[in-house]
Design a protein around this motif. Structure first.
Motif, mmCIF file in Angstrom:
data_model
loop_
_atom_site.group_PDB
_atom_site.id
_atom_site.type_symbol
_atom_site.label_atom_id
_atom_site.label_comp_id
_atom_site.label_asym_id
_atom_site.label_seq_id
_atom_site.Cartn_x
_atom_site.Cartn_y
_atom_site.Cartn_z
ATOM 1 N N ILE A 197 -0.349 17.798 -30.452
ATOM 2 C CA ILE A 197 0.752 16.843 -30.275
ATOM 3 C C ILE A 197 2.042 17.558 -29.889
ATOM 4 N N PHE B 111 -9.378 13.664 -29.925
ATOM 5 C CA PHE B 111 -7.974 13.400 -29.614
ATOM 6 C C PHE B 111 -7.531 14.040 -28.298
ATOM 7 N N ASP C 157 -7.613 12.925 -25.190
ATOM 8 C CA ASP C 157 -6.805 12.005 -24.376
ATOM 9 C C ASP C 157 -5.424 11.798 -24.982
ATOM 10 N N THR C 158 -5.355 11.800 -26.309
ATOM 11 C CA THR C 158 -4.046 11.652 -26.970
ATOM 12 C C THR C 158 -3.166 12.861 -26.698
#
Length: 557
Positions: A406, A497, A499-500
């Motif tokens: 992230i 995750f 794609d996130t």
């Protein structure tokens, strides 16, 4: 405590010991191997579906077919030990279990070949994981990848047996080292574990290179499936160890004849070796599964970015990737340290509880005590510690890839996964084999007569071996096998995750703006501080900071 044997019914912790064998070596290792099995299948399904151009459905279903036929192969080979070549003496136990492993691997080779010929088309195409090439595959190539995995698993299992069985030189050398005390025993045991990692790592490297050259990353996932194709047999020989160990504990607690315990100890010694073989399979399969999941992660990022990222593979010289490669290599050591300390904390608490019961109930130390120890208290200590102490290492493994992806992007996640994979494999193999060797060295000394060089049970040599066995328990039963979870969980979370991670600022680090703001804040603080000084040197330096700050900000942005 007080020199009472571990399985003596007077010991309050003896039931907790037997329960722990079932929880750790049966349920824990079984779930670990099942997780590897499921995740290897998922990686093959993702890769077969994502990169398949023609024959994609067949390529996707083929791994499931291999797993299915493996169950029947293991079922057929089980009759070798029960009917064709049954065990007739103590020395035949280890040979019979090893024969199960070898026979299933040999029988899997023709079975996989016919499965590939039946399920796969004569020719099918896959997109390359790296680059824009199209890979044309044939059934024999997919079959070869599976066979490489199966044979590689067998070799790793046999090497693990060599380094952990008392029938071979390494464990006997380890037992001899106990003559000079616990310190030399520890040195020899750690060195044995490090040395035992050499050949398995080379075998894994050959399997990875060969399967990737043959069928790209899809071939690596098939090799992982091949590694676990005889999973039913692997679980059987793995569970054999704790069953024999608990049988010995029951014989001791039931105060059966001494020869019964001698028989169970002989079976348990073979069981320790088979348990080590099971751990070797788990570690090797976890490495291949993690690599296959990493390939699926790269494929998903390429798909999400329309080939703008990772088209030419992952560049390990990218600064962010290289930085997190080092951080990833640190994760297994941090995890091992946390889990081993947790075992130490729980063990200290349990020892204090045992001592408390002996102080409050001194008649427990009598040859025929009239009181029963409080077994439930020790079981509660172990259960509560396992739940409470696993929260920090579990949170670290789960949150590290998520926060990295992230805040720092997919380049950082790539380095993190590769670093953790490389370090986890080496550390897990060495820790598991050191622990198994220490355990079998102790049992080898216990089987020696008092007139021999090893002096037998109760001697100073035996006490030194007990120290090694005590240290080896968290090595082989906690930290070593748990590193499999580190490899697989970080990889599967990154895949889920992927794609996130890309959706957050295009997969690039989001903290660039934060870094720029921090630099600006630092400039303001330093400027105010420098201006408050009377020195012309400081004043001149502070006047040059705005230009420097602007240059840095422009480069970062």
């Amino acid at each position: 405590v007080h020199g009472i044997p571990e399985d003596d019914p007077r010991t309050p912790a003896t039931i907790a010991d037997n329960v722990g064998d079932n929880v750790g070596d049966v349920a824990g290792m079984g779930s670990d191997l099942f997780g590897s099995f499921a995740e290897a299948t998922c990686a093959a399904l993702v890769l077969g579906n994502s990169i398949g151009l023609s024959g994609g459905w067949d390529a996707m279903v083929f791994p499931v077919a291999v797993s299915a036929v493996g169950i029947f192969v293991c079922l057929i080979c089980s009759f070798i030990a029960t009917d064709i070549m049954p065990v007739k003496s103590e020395g035949d136990v280890e040979k019979a279990l090893k024969l199960q492993l070898i026979s299933t691997t040999i029988l899997m080779i023709p079975t996989v070949y016919f499965t590939a010929e039946y399920f796969l088309p004569q020719e099918f195409e896959l997109r390359a994981t790296v680059g824009v090439d199209v890979v044309t595959l044939h059934p024999w190539q997919a079959c070869f990848c599976v066979i490489m995995g199966a044979v590689g698993g067998l070799i790793i299992g046999l090497i693990t047996e060599y380094y952990t069985s008392s029938s071979y030189k390494p464990v006997r050398e380890l037992a001899d080292s106990c003559k000079t005390g616990a310190a030399t025993n520890m040195i020899y045991g750690i060195a044995l574990g490090y040395k035992s990692a050499i050949i398995p790592v080379i075998v894994l490297s050959i399997v990875v290179y060969g399967s990737f050259a043959m069928a790209d990353m899809y071939g690596v996932s098939l090799a992982a499936i091949g590694f676990l194709s005889n999973l039913a047999t692997g679980l059987t020989i793995d569970v054999y160890g704790p069953v024999c160990d608990n049988a010995g504990g029951i014989a001791e607690m039931a105060e059966l004849e001494p020869y019964v315990r001698e028989k169970t100890d002989a079976l348990d010694a073979a069981g320790n070796t088979t348990a080590a073989i099971g751990k070797g399979f788990a570690i090797g399969s976890a490495a291949l599964v993690s690599l296959a999941l990493f390939g699926a992660f790269v494929t998903r990022v390429r798909h999400a970015s329309n080939d703008t990222l990772f088209q030419d593979g992952v560049n390990m010289l990218h600064p962010l990737t290289f930085a997190f490669l080092i951080i990833g290599g640190m994760i297994p050591f941090a995890f091992a340290a946390m889990t081993m300390k947790s075992v130490g904390v729980a063990a200290m608490e349990m020892v204090m509880e045992v001592q408390r019961q002996f102080d409050e109930k001194p008649h427990l130390l009598d040859a025929n005590p009239t009181e029963r120890p409080d077994y439930d208290a020790c079981i509660a200590i172990s259960t509560n510690a396992s739940l409470k102490e696993m929260v920090p290492p579990g949170a670290m493994v789960i949150l590290t890839p998520l926060l990295t992806g992230i805040f720092f992007g997919v380049y950082a996640v790539s380095g993190l996964l590769v670093g953790s994979l490389i370090a986890s494999v080496q550390l897990a193999i060495s820790m598991s084999n050191s622990g198994g060797a220490w355990d079998n060295a102790k049992k080898y000394i216990e089987q020696a007569s008092p007139d021999s060089d090893l002096k037998g049970k109760g001697s100073d040599v035996h006490k030194a071996a007990v120290v090694g066995d005590t240290v080896g328990d968290p090595f082989k039963d906690t930290s070593g096998p748990a590193l499999n979870i580190v490899m697989k969980l970080m990889a599967v979370l990154s895949l889920v995750f992927a794609d996130t991670f890309y959706a957050v600022k295009g997969g690039k680090q989001k903290w660039r703006c934060v870094v720029i703001n921090c630099l600006c804040c630092l400039y303001q603080v330093s400027d105010n501080f420098l201006c408050s000084l009377d020195s012309p040197c400081f004043v001149n330096r502070s006047r040059n900071l705005p230009a420097l700050s602007c240059d840095m900000a422009s480069h970062l942005s």
